[in-house]
Design an enzyme around this catalytic site. Structure first.
Site, PDB file in Angstrom:
ATOM      1  N   CYS A  55     -45.425  72.680 -19.567  1.00 20.52           N
ATOM      2  CA  CYS A  55     -44.391  71.666 -19.392  1.00 20.52           C
ATOM      3  C   CYS A  55     -43.033  72.350 -19.248  1.00 20.52           C
ATOM      4  CB  CYS A  55     -44.386  70.722 -20.593  1.00 20.52           C
ATOM      5  SG  CYS A  55     -43.076  69.486 -20.529  1.00 20.52           S
ATOM      6  N   CYS A  58     -40.739  71.323 -22.572  1.00 17.07           N
ATOM      7  CA  CYS A  58     -41.004  71.791 -23.941  1.00 17.07           C
ATOM      8  C   CYS A  58     -41.936  72.992 -24.022  1.00 17.07           C
ATOM      9  CB  CYS A  58     -41.553  70.652 -24.788  1.00 17.07           C
ATOM     10  SG  CYS A  58     -43.226  70.134 -24.315  1.00 17.07           S
ATOM     11  N   CYS A 104     -46.435  64.577 -20.621  1.00 17.67           N
ATOM     12  CA  CYS A 104     -46.657  65.581 -21.660  1.00 17.67           C
ATOM     13  C   CYS A 104     -46.723  64.844 -22.994  1.00 17.67           C
ATOM     14  CB  CYS A 104     -45.516  66.599 -21.663  1.00 17.67           C
ATOM     15  SG  CYS A 104     -45.584  67.756 -23.049  1.00 17.67           S
ATOM     16  N   CYS A 107     -43.551  65.942 -25.440  1.00 16.67           N
ATOM     17  CA  CYS A 107     -42.155  65.537 -25.215  1.00 16.67           C
ATOM     18  C   CYS A 107     -42.002  64.264 -24.384  1.00 16.67           C
ATOM     19  CB  CYS A 107     -41.368  66.675 -24.567  1.00 16.67           C
ATOM     20  SG  CYS A 107     -41.822  66.999 -22.844  1.00 16.67           S
ATOM     21  N   CYS A 128     -52.742  64.817 -10.352  1.00 16.70           N
ATOM     22  CA  CYS A 128     -51.803  65.114  -9.274  1.00 16.70           C
ATOM     23  C   CYS A 128     -50.435  65.301  -9.929  1.00 16.70           C
ATOM     24  CB  CYS A 128     -51.809  63.935  -8.303  1.00 16.70           C
ATOM     25  SG  CYS A 128     -50.745  64.151  -6.883  1.00 16.70           S
TER      26      CYS A 128
END
Length: 143
Positions: A55, A58, A104, A107, A128
């Site tokens: 991510c 984070c 995510c 976060c 995707c």
């Protein structure tokens, strides 16, 4: 944004001013406002190196290169996340469609969407994902 109401509190609380300083405008729009980068323009669309995709907000590990495949859709595609704990899914009713948004789970950053048209010999799913929502950490194949 016409996504379903999000009452979830994520473990990593983001400071908007800090995110605006740290992220590119595209990374910010994608992760914080569920924007989508143009097809075939993302940094990781054709990446084939071994490693982990994290991510961009984070640094939570999300996908490994072994789960990446060429779907032809114009965005990086994976048939599964790193594990069942790293992804949060929400119903997305934007653009006159009903889709499953992928975020995510640490976060709440918008990553992309998941569809049921992935490789049938794997999970049948296609995550995707916007390149702008990811950072790539290269690793040797045998790690």
């Amino acid at each position: 944004m016409s996504h379903d109401t999000d009452d979830k509190t994520y473990p990593y609380q983001k400071d908007d001013a800090e995110l605006r300083r740290r992220l590119t405008p595209m990374q910010y729009e994608v992760t914080q406002h569920a924007a989508t980068e143009r097809a075939f323009t993302g940094e990781y669309t054709d990446t084939e190196d071994a490693g982990i995709y994290k991510c961009v907000v984070c640094s939570t590990p999300l996908f490994e290169s072994g789960a990446k495949f060429h779907s032809g859709c114009g965005w990086p595609s994976y048939f599964k996340p790193l594990n069942g704990e790293v992804i949060d899914e929400k119903i997305d009713r934007t653009h006159g469609m009903v889709r499953v948004e992928v975020r995510c789970n640490h976060c709440g950053a918008h990553l992309g969407h998941v569809f049921e048209d992935g490789p049938r010999d794997k999970t049948g799913l296609r995550y995707c994902i916007n390149s702008a929502a990811l950072n790539f950490e290269s690793r040797p194949e045998n790690e």
